[in-house]
Design an enzyme around this catalytic site. Structure first.
Site, PDB file in Angstrom:
ATOM      1  N   CYS A 111       0.848  -1.172  -0.009  1.00  0.00           N
ATOM      2  CA  CYS A 111      -0.174   0.004   0.147  1.00  0.00           C
ATOM      3  C   CYS A 111       0.971   1.286   0.073  1.00  0.00           C
ATOM      4  CB  CYS A 111      -0.763   0.153   1.078  1.00  0.00           C
ATOM      5  SG  CYS A 111      -2.063  -1.418   1.277  1.00  0.00           S
ATOM      6  N   CYS A 164       0.841   3.018   5.379  1.00  0.00           N
ATOM      7  CA  CYS A 164       1.000   1.739   6.011  1.00  0.00           C
ATOM      8  C   CYS A 164       0.978   0.727   4.951  1.00  0.00           C
ATOM      9  CB  CYS A 164       0.153   1.228   6.925  1.00  0.00           C
ATOM     10  SG  CYS A 164      -1.509   0.974   6.655  1.00  0.00           S
TER      11      CYS A 164
END
Length: 488
Positions: free
Chosen positions: A139, A459
């Site tokens: 991500c 994150c």
């Protein structure tokens, strides 16, 4: 990836230990659902470093982030990336020939366009002489694209870089089972009818069972939703607190959308469909309705639900990054300076989502700043529980001393400065594209609210190193006193 974060203890306490420590410090955002007023004026200072090039964000755009399975479902990832690049060209009017390099991030790759950056660049009309490559780091793939571009400019290899990311969850690759793949490959190599018949005789119906991609850690086989549920329990974050925070995200995103603050969004004419002009995942509800949903991962007692989790999203983003002297020479007024960034790696089992707690003090120390210096925080919202657990960990001297090897806590970001225009819970989270959205949101908020420094955190799951998880934190500034660009 070797962690650049050193901490004293390698093992985490049990859930009950954490719950005992943190249950006496409940965190609720119910009284702070609205964004705060503009930042108070304060004296400007610079993070410019001697003998290092200043690197600036000229501008950035994204096509609307849409729920998977909606208007983008018949497209391919390079179509979305091409649209973002075309939108950036139109927004900035940058001549294609001055772009030295193009970098895009993506997570679940389309096998036909493994280097999606190159295919999108050619489709958007960039020269075939302009190099382009694709990165993947779960991500934070577009974050990695940005910082790779920063490295190219800082080293003098490039002056102008386009960085971005794309994800299309509406059409993910679904493979045959390994047994079926092996049989098909062996059949292709078989030279006689007898060899083919022998292979076919070994076929079984269960060979036809497909292999579906899983949003799970390879090393632990645990989905991020399970990790979020365990983390929320460990830090005594209640279901109500998580739902309240999710409602805050959707409410602020709706307000920002209605007021035209999401100016990084560019319209996209979908072939064969209408023009898409806005994100379609923003859906403010009520705590009563959210409370009716069942746990999504840990059943039946979990607290993470569809309402307090980010949703599968299609989308793409792109940013124009330049050396400051190049931008000024071309007549641009940059949106922000990219100053410092840090990557950290944590245990993917028990610390998968605690990266902001570890990375934030490191990047602040690197930049010579404190939490009080930050005017705009933009953190990726994977789950409400993840955000609120990090708030509690960041605000805990006990956690800092026992699990980070630090003397004192860094402190939790004040909600009045945090994700004031919504976040991934409401705006959506195309895995490879969110990083650019976060940076542009921080840059636009600094200009709108009169702030100077922004802190962005995003994150990721296992990413490129299966035994670790990563958080990238970046500091950006606006309105710094830096020589000829002191008004920028």
């Amino acid at each position: 990836m070797t962690s650049i974060l050193t901490y004293t203890f390698k093992t985490l306490p049990s859930t009950s230990q954490w719950a005992f420590r943190f249950s006496i410090r409940p965190l609720s955002c119910s009284s702070q659902l609205q964004a705060a007023p503009a930042a108070q004026p304060k004296s400007k200072k610079t993070l410019a470093k001697p003998n290092l090039r200043n690197i600036v964000v000229v501008d950035g755009v994204r096509i609307p982030f849409l729920l998977s399975g909606t208007s983008y479902k018949d497209l391919m990832p390079h179509d979305l990336a091409r649209a973002a690049l075309s939108g950036l060209l139109q927004r900035t009017s940058v001549p294609k020939e001055v772009v030295d390099y193009i970098i895009f991030g993506t997570v679940i790759q389309e096998v036909k366009t493994s280097n999606v950056a190159r295919e999108a660049a050619l489709g958007a009309g960039f020269s075939d002489k302009t190099p382009a490559h694709t990165v993947t780091m779960a991500c934070i793939s577009s974050n990695q694209a940005m910082t790779t571009g920063v490295g190219l400019i800082a080293s003098g290899q490039s002056d102008v870089v386009v960085a971005g990311g794309v994800e299309l969850m509406s059409d993910i690759p679904i493979r045959h089972s390994r047994k079926m793949r092996k049989m098909m490959l062996d059949l292709n190599k078989a030279k006689t009818l007898g060899q083919r018949l022998s292979l076919i005789s070994k076929f079984r119906l269960n060979f036809l069972a497909p292999e579906l991609p899983a949003v799970a850690e390879f090393s632990t086989n645990e989905t991020m939703g399970h990790s979020a549920d365990r983390l929320a329990a460990a830090f005594a974050v209640s279901r109500l607190e998580q739902d309240e925070y999710a409602l805050r995200s959707h409410s602020l995103a709706k307000k920002a959308q209605d007021e035209g603050l999401l100016s990084d969004v560019v319209p996209f004419k979908v072939p064969g469909r209408d023009t898409v002009t806005k994100d379609n995942g923003i859906r403010p509800s009520s705590l009563e309705q959210m409370g009716k949903l069942k746990p999504a991962f840990v059943k039946p007692y979990g607290t993470v639900t569809a309402a307090n989790s980010s949703f599968l999203t299609d989308g793409a983003s792109a940013m124009l990054i330049m050396a400051e002297e190049k931008a000024l020479a071309m007549g641009y007024k940059p949106k922000a300076y990219l100053r410092d960034f840090v990557y950290v790696s944590q245990d993917p089992k028990d610390q998968l989502l605690l990266g902001p707690t570890y990375a934030t003090p490191k990047v602040l120390e690197k930049a010579g700043l404190t939490m009080n210096d930050i005017d705009a925080f933009e953190f990726h919202e994977a789950f409400s529980g993840q955000i609120l657990a990090n708030f509690k960990a960041m605000d805990s001297d006990w956690f800092a001393q026992n699990y980070m090897g630090r003397k004192a806590k860094v402190g939790a970001p004040p909600l009045e400065k945090f994700n004031n225009w919504g976040g991934s819970l409401s705006l959506g989270h195309p895995f490879g594209a969110t990083g650019c959205r976060l940076v542009m949101a921080a840059a636009h908020r600094l200009r709108k609210e009169g702030g100077q420094f922004g802190l962005v955190a995003a994150c990721a799951a296992g990413g490129q190193v299966r035994h670790g998880s990563f958080w990238k934190v970046i500091v950006l500034g606006w309105g710094e006193e830096t020589g000829s660009s002191k008004n920028v």
